[in-house]
Design a protein around this motif. Sequence first.
Motif, short mmCIF file in Angstrom:
data_model
loop_
_atom_site.label_atom_id
_atom_site.label_comp_id
_atom_site.label_asym_id
_atom_site.label_seq_id
_atom_site.Cartn_x
_atom_site.Cartn_y
_atom_site.Cartn_z
N SER A 1 -7.60 10.39 2.37
CA SER A 1 -8.54 9.46 1.74
C SER A 1 -7.81 8.25 1.19
O SER A 1 -6.57 8.18 1.22
N THR A 2 -8.58 7.30 0.74
CA THR A 2 -8.02 6.09 0.15
C THR A 2 -8.46 6.01 -1.30
O THR A 2 -9.63 6.24 -1.63
N ARG A 3 -7.50 5.72 -2.18
CA ARG A 3 -7.81 5.61 -3.61
C ARG A 3 -7.41 4.24 -4.12
O ARG A 3 -6.60 3.55 -3.52
N ARG A 4 -8.01 3.87 -5.23
CA ARG A 4 -7.75 2.57 -5.81
C ARG A 4 -7.05 2.76 -7.15
O ARG A 4 -7.48 3.57 -7.97
N ASP B 1 0.86 -1.18 0.00
CA ASP B 1 0.00 0.00 0.00
C ASP B 1 0.90 1.22 0.00
O ASP B 1 1.91 1.26 0.70
N ASN C 1 1.36 5.33 0.51
CA ASN C 1 0.82 6.57 1.10
C ASN C 1 1.59 7.72 0.49
O ASN C 1 2.82 7.72 0.50
N GLU D 1 -3.87 7.31 0.56
CA GLU D 1 -3.40 5.93 0.48
C GLU D 1 -3.89 5.32 -0.83
O GLU D 1 -5.06 5.49 -1.19
N LYS E 1 -4.30 1.76 -3.01
CA LYS E 1 -4.33 0.29 -2.92
C LYS E 1 -4.45 -0.33 -4.31
O LYS E 1 -4.73 0.36 -5.27
N LYS F 1 -11.75 9.94 5.01
CA LYS F 1 -11.51 9.64 6.41
C LYS F 1 -12.81 9.43 7.19
O LYS F 1 -12.87 8.65 8.14
#
Length: 503
Positions: free
Chosen positions: A249-252, A197, A199, A215, A217, A266
């Motif tokens: 936030s989290t991105r793909r 992963d 960041n 982040e 993934k 978040k």
Amino acid sequence: MEYEAVIGLETHVQLKTKSKMWCGCANSFGAEPNTNVCPVCLGLPGVLPVPNDEALRLTVLTGFLLNCEIPRFAKFDRKSYFYPDMPKNYQITQYDKPSTANGYVEFEFAGAGSTNDLSRVRITRAHLEEDVGKSFHFDRNSGLDFNRAGVPLMEIVSEPDLTSPDMAYEYLNALKDILVYGGVSDCDMEKGMVRCDVNVSVRPVGAKDLGAKIEIKNMNSFSGVRRALEYEIPRQIAVVKSGGKLIQSTRRWDDVAAVTEQMRTKEDAHDYRYFPDPDLMPLAPDDAWLAEVKSRVVELPLARKQRFMRDYGLPESDAETFKNDVPLGDYFEGIAKHSKSPKAVANWVINNLRAKLSESSSRRESAPTEASEIDQSRLTSAATDVTLADLKFQPGALLELVSLVETKTISSTAAQQVFAEMFDTGKCPTAIVQEKGLAQVSDTGAIEKFCDEVIAVNPGPANDFKSGKPAALNFLKGQVMKLSKGKANPALVGEILERKLKA
Ligand code: ADP
Ligand code: ZN
Ligand code: MG
């Protein structure tokens, strides 16, 4: 205003153990779905986990390899969340008391402003946890395979010390090399043994505070990590430059479309409700246990490469070859230790022996399986392992061959012939030289005769040389070598020809 990237990586690595983390099921790849399972790794009620000793050792060994501190107290915690591929509804991991912490990795990468070509990335921690199962989605239903559930997994967290996509790529490769060298993991990407992963944030160049962490993934190769960063960093910079605000936030990563897309912010982050696992005793490694693990520490790839350059005077490319092909490097070293010309030994091992070995191994095995992009560029599958062990000649024979060339007993052309013969038959070089009459002619009288003859039958080139075309000498030299059946000492031939033509 100029912006810079700040990157930290969380790398998950499957440990090289025979059995799973808490039960006796096999830790193996490619079995029929749900054949390596039992009540423990299926999370049935009432079962109790028993820690895998070797997984504990491999984690602490990693700590040593990554220059970490090994705390005398560590523990396992439950990280609660619901997901169908995790039947216990919690993952066992190490939360606030990991088995290793505060280390660093040093690797070859010339960062901005660096004076040498090494970079250092601090390691926050390497802790032990367990893998989960795998979901499969079909047309109208989904399937779950729990073979991987409970497989020992190590998470290696870096500090946000990385500054570019290339640096992240080199860090991952260095980490992989170290783990493979150390026997911690096979790091086979194709088998999903390494997952990462990313960041990343951006900030004005020179700023102290970090920007909002995003982040990413779903990368499935190291080059995927690099591509994701190559996309994401300019995207973030464009947002802030146009007055926008980035939020944590989290991105793909979508490898096909080559873009990252928002997964969650978040606000929808999980509360994992970590708490110490009541079924597992805390870990309190003692001196004897730590010493035993420490005795398994091996020389790291970078140290090996640097030592080969220093001790044997090898150029970087040779040392790199021996870093990547450990058996070949060990073989080289076994001979080079006894040689006055280690560089010549390296040439034979790399240019001749390795070529012969791959020739014979490709003859034996039919179509070699296609290696992944990463495997090819790095630690190559040891195609040479098998054959190095069953070489017909002794290492001493190569030493002898090198010294026959050094003492000018045979020419380098003849040496090629001797090598081919000793590779095929295992005969010793001196015997081959005698048998085939390959000893170099350094008798000036004999060479003079050859030279006279060649000049006589090649007046054109001879005149070319006399009228100032030095290249013509090579042609004449070649003719003399041919006439002597490759046995004339080439240096002498050159000297004598030149003397005669200039006379
Ligand atoms: P979390 O608590 O969300 O797991 P951590 O602070 O533990 O976050 O950091 C996780 C990873 O993210 C680490 O590799 C760390 O180096 C990296 N990281 C933390 N903050 C940032 C940031 N602002 N930009 C880039 N990477 C970051
Ligand atoms: Zn099991
Ligand atoms: Mg964290």
